[in-house]
Design an enzyme around this catalytic site. Structure first.
Site, PDB file in Angstrom:
ATOM      1  N   SER A   1       0.821  -1.212   0.000  1.00 29.08           N
ATOM      2  CA  SER A   1       0.000   0.000   0.000  1.00 29.08           C
ATOM      3  C   SER A   1       0.852   1.257   0.000  1.00 29.08           C
ATOM      4  O   SER A   1       0.316   2.354  -0.121  1.00 29.08           O
ATOM      5  CB  SER A   1      -0.936   0.008   1.201  1.00 29.08           C
ATOM      6  OG  SER A   1      -0.212  -0.205   2.379  1.00 29.08           O
TER       7      SER A   1
ATOM      8  N   HIS B   1      -2.562  -2.506  -5.825  1.00 29.83           N
ATOM      9  CA  HIS B   1      -2.916  -2.068  -4.477  1.00 29.83           C
ATOM     10  C   HIS B   1      -4.420  -2.109  -4.316  1.00 29.83           C
ATOM     11  O   HIS B   1      -5.120  -1.198  -4.764  1.00 29.83           O
ATOM     12  CB  HIS B   1      -2.370  -0.661  -4.209  1.00 29.83           C
ATOM     13  CG  HIS B   1      -2.765  -0.125  -2.870  1.00 29.83           C
ATOM     14  ND1 HIS B   1      -2.949   1.218  -2.628  1.00 29.83           N
ATOM     15  CD2 HIS B   1      -3.045  -0.753  -1.699  1.00 29.83           C
ATOM     16  CE1 HIS B   1      -3.311   1.390  -1.363  1.00 29.83           C
ATOM     17  NE2 HIS B   1      -3.371   0.198  -0.778  1.00 29.83           N
TER      18      HIS B   1
ATOM     19  N   GLU C   1      -5.236   0.597  -7.183  1.00 26.76           N
ATOM     20  CA  GLU C   1      -4.151   1.431  -7.711  1.00 26.76           C
ATOM     21  C   GLU C   1      -3.187   0.478  -8.412  1.00 26.76           C
ATOM     22  O   GLU C   1      -2.640  -0.430  -7.777  1.00 26.76           O
ATOM     23  CB  GLU C   1      -3.439   2.184  -6.582  1.00 26.76           C
ATOM     24  CG  GLU C   1      -4.202   3.399  -6.080  1.00 26.76           C
ATOM     25  CD  GLU C   1      -3.451   4.129  -4.978  1.00 26.76           C
ATOM     26  OE1 GLU C   1      -2.812   3.468  -4.151  1.00 26.76           O
ATOM     27  OE2 GLU C   1      -3.505   5.378  -4.943  1.00 26.76           O
TER      28      GLU C   1
ATOM     29  N   ASN D   1      -2.935   7.064  -0.512  1.00 23.57           N
ATOM     30  CA  ASN D   1      -2.347   7.070   0.825  1.00 23.57           C
ATOM     31  C   ASN D   1      -1.363   8.220   1.016  1.00 23.57           C
ATOM     32  O   ASN D   1      -1.172   8.702   2.137  1.00 23.57           O
ATOM     33  CB  ASN D   1      -1.667   5.732   1.116  1.00 23.57           C
ATOM     34  CG  ASN D   1      -2.693   4.665   1.482  1.00 23.57           C
ATOM     35  OD1 ASN D   1      -3.861   4.993   1.757  1.00 23.57           O
ATOM     36  ND2 ASN D   1      -2.298   3.417   1.478  1.00 23.57           N
TER      37      ASN D   1
END
Ligand code: T1G
Length: 684
Positions: free
Chosen positions: A409, A430, A442, A480
């Site tokens: 991640s 991800h 992702e 993130n």
């Protein structure tokens, strides 16, 4: 060039055919062609009935959304629907694929509707922040019934043809060749008079209980929170039940125009196209083709590994799932089965579908079983050393041409790829937790990732019904990395005087499903914690040391009752104040606006950096990531669209106001400063 609408005779039936790929959107030319075809039917004495049908994948899929926001062209859709309904000869809609939005309104203007069993009928306008604006809110309750109409117009979810037949929306279900069946039906009804006009059918609305509307509002209040369109749709259907059609359509048009000119519909229409654009890879070399993926390997049967595996099983793709020990393997496969059974209990799956999905699963402790997988996805502990060890090992086992993917991640995919003999075959996938539910993936491309590997990942993402977005390599990729900005500032605001509940309230009022601290309690306050209770450097360390690790321990930033309902914790407030004192921070009154500027404006600034660094292909991709990965309210269009709505100059001014407090980590994105100075926008 012939127009998209053609006509041909079959006996005394005029067949009107639309050919406007890819989805027979009701463009100006299609609308004009339909009006001309009805005029042709009226003028030809040998024509005794009409069939309207579409070539290609689907019946009309709605108004042409690409025309929205431009000056409307005649004939307007309501005019076309009226022309069909007022035809002196019976008009039959032949429906296959999807009759959506304006497409369903065209079908409702017809006197009869014939559908093949695969057809779906829906009013997805609400997903665009709109309502059926061509008489649909007035005709649909008259034909399908009020409750069915309310459910359809407020959910936007299409119903199947059988459901349509059951509620009266479809007059005949057919198997096999649709048009000949529709022509036969037209010949059966050619002499029926008076013609059954949807707008004149009163039976189903007269029997409607007026209390239905408020009951429906109450039952769906949570789902509709923050949205304008659902209430407008309910109001329009309610008007249909208390007003003659001719007046009802006038009210419908007013409600439609209010929505069409409002900010929410612009945001939701932006996302409609953004989601489709996100699936494209810019500058992909010509003739790049995806690799065939017949079997997928998943390393790790934990929460993420199991959720990831379910996506492929549900798409009918066999999965080999590998664990280190029998107990964790059995636990993982047990959770997968229970998840499927929970969906079956809700009627989303049949028992057979559960068994079919589980039959595609091959659980094993034998790493070598990955040798015949075309794609291997590791979903192991988020630690670089662990991931490198796994990739070194799987690289030696996987067959030539197999793609190796990491579910990391935020870790550096290039570093992971470098330990393999095949860095060009390494990509990041991800998934977002819960991986079998969240739509976003992702797709992280490393410096060495081959174009066909990237294309394979994007194509596979769509095949498993996800929304894949290309991301470059940086700490946290797109989502993130921006989340980290938000969380850091939220934590600092606690020290300076805000409370968890104030910060969370600002975010929930904004439209997020939950605020930063509610989210940490849900995911686990101890994610990324160093696990040393004697080492207390942050509020988070303190909470973890106190075993307050979130909902899973009944307490985190909030206290939770046995139904996981949160209440503010005086103990946590004391911990926060102790930390303020310990850090010599003078607590003060924090305004909601400061919270917006320091948590949301900084996210926009980070998004601009992600754009200027080429980590995201386009600003609208960042919006897609935040809507599908974190629940950003669709009626605000995503962080970058929302920033445009605020005005980039206002964003910059807000950040300048906070600049001192944001130091030392914060720095302005040059792109944001430049665009703000020029009055540019990210997404307009
Ligand atoms: N208008 C214009 N383009 C459209 C379109 C539409 N309605 N629907 C799809 N496209 C484009 C899409 O952008 C993509 O383009 C290509 O078609 C394939 O779409 C007055 C006001 C029909 C279920 O909301 O739900 O009617 O990227 O990738 O997965 O009351 O498209 O290839 O260039 O989605 O097979 C209401 C929206 C409009 C339906 C097919 N109708 N479309 O799914 O293909 S408002 C909708 C869909 C209205 C009236 C109101 C899906 C689909 P490109 P796709 P798909």
């Amino acid at each position: 060039m012939p127009g998209p609408i053609s006509t041909r005779r079959h006996g005394d039936v005029l067949i009107v055919l639309s050919n406007n790929p890819p989805v027979n959107a009701l463009s100006t030319a299609v609308r004009q062609g339909l009006v001309d075809a009805i005029a042709e039917a009226e003028a030809d004495g040998d024509v005794r009935a009409v069939v309207i049908a579409c070539e290609g994948q689907t019946f009309f899929a709605g108004a042409d959304i690409s025309e929205f926001g431009k000056p409307p062209q005649q004939p307007w859709l309501p005019t076309v629907v009226e022309a069909i309904e007022n035809c002196s000869k019976p008009v039959v809609a032949a429906i296959h694929g999807t009759a959506l939005g304006g497409g369903l309104e065209i079908a409702l203007g017809c006197h009869y509707r014939v559908a093949d069993a695969s057809a779906k009928l829906g009013t997805p306008e609400v997903k665009l922040g709109l309502l059926p604006g061509a008489g649909g809110t007035q005709r649909l309750p008259r034909v399908a019934g009020v409750r069915k109409a309310l459910e359809m117009v407020t959910s936007g979810t299409p119903i199947g043809a059988r459901d349509g037949f059951a509620c009266g929306l479809v007059d005949r279900l057919v198997e096999g060749d649709l048009i000949p069946h529709a022509v036969a039906y037209a010949e059966e009804v050619r002499d029926v008079r008076p013609l059954p006009k949807s707008s004149e059918r009163q039976g189903k609305i007269e029997e409607c209980d007026p209390a239905l509307f408020d009951d429906f509002r109450k039952a769906n209040a949570k789902r509709f929170r923050g949205f304008d369109a659902p209430e407008a749709n309910i109001k329009a259907v309610q008007i249909a039940c208390s007003t003659p059609y001719s007046e009802g359509v006038v009210e419908e048009r007013k409600l439609f125009m209010e929505l069409m000119t409002g900010a929410q519909s612009a945001a939701q229409r932006h996302l409609f196209f953004a989601e489709r654009k996100a699936g494209r890879i810019d500058r992909l070399p010509e003739n790049t083709a995806p690799r065939a993926i017949a079997r997928v390997g998943v390393i790790g049967a934990g929460t993420m590994g199991g959720g990831i595996a379910m996506n492929f099983l549900s798409a009918g793709i066999p999965v080999t799932i590998v664990e280190m020990g029998q107990e964790s393997l059995d636990r993982g496969t047990g959770i997968m089965r229970r998840n499927y059974e929970a969906s079956a209990a809700k009627g989303k799956l049949t028992a057979d579908q559960v068994e079919t999905a589980m039959d595609y699963l091959q659980p094993t402790l034998d790493f070598a079983a990955l040798a015949d997988c075309d794609l291997v996805i590791e979903a192991v502990y988020e630690n670089m050393d662990v991931k490198k060890e796994v990739f070194e090992r799987v690289d030696k086992i996987a067959k030539p041409g197999a793609i190796l993917a990491s579910n990391t991640s935020y870790l550096d995919l290039n570093e992971i790829a470098a330990v393999t003999s095949r860095p060009a075959d390494v990509v990041g996938l991800h998934f977002f937790s819960p991986a079998n539910i969240m739509k976003l993936i992702e797709v992280v491309r490393g410096d060495a990732t081959a174009p066909d590997v990237l294309l394979t990942a994007m194509t596979l993402g769509k095949r498993i019904r996800k929304v894949p977005v290309v991301a470059g390599v940086c700490h946290g990729f797109i989502g993130n990395r921006m989340l980290r900005q938000r969380q850091n500032e939220a934590t600092r605001l606690l020290l300076e005087g805000a409370s968890p509940e104030q910060i969370d309230r600002v975010h929930v009022d904004f439209g997020m499903p939950m605020g930063p601290f509610q989210m940490q309690d849900l995911a686990g306050v101890d994610i990324g914690w160093h696990r040393d209770p004697s080492r207390v450097e942050t509020i988070r360390d303190q909470l973890c040391a106190m075993e307050r690790r979130g909902q899973k321990t009944g307490a985190g930033f909030y206290d939770y009752d046995d139904k996981r309902r949160p209440t503010p914790s005086p103990l946590v407030q004391q911990v926060i104040e102790d930390f303020s004192a310990r850090n010599g921070v003078q607590r003060r009154e924090i305004t909601d606006q400061e919270i917006v500027e320091r948590t949301l404006y900084t996210m926009v600034n980070e998004g601009a950096k992600i754009l200027e660094e080429g980590i995201a292909q386009r600003a609208s991709d960042i919006d897609v990531v935040w809507v599908y990965g974190y629940g950003w309210p669709v009626y605000r269009g995503g962080p970058m669209f929302w920033a445009d709505s605020e005005g980039l100059a206002k964003i910059v001014d807000g950040l300048r106001r906070q600049e001192e407090r944001l130091k030392p980590e914060f720095s302005f994105s040059n792109l944001l400063l430049d665009m703000a100075a020029k009055g540019d926008s990210f997404t307009r």
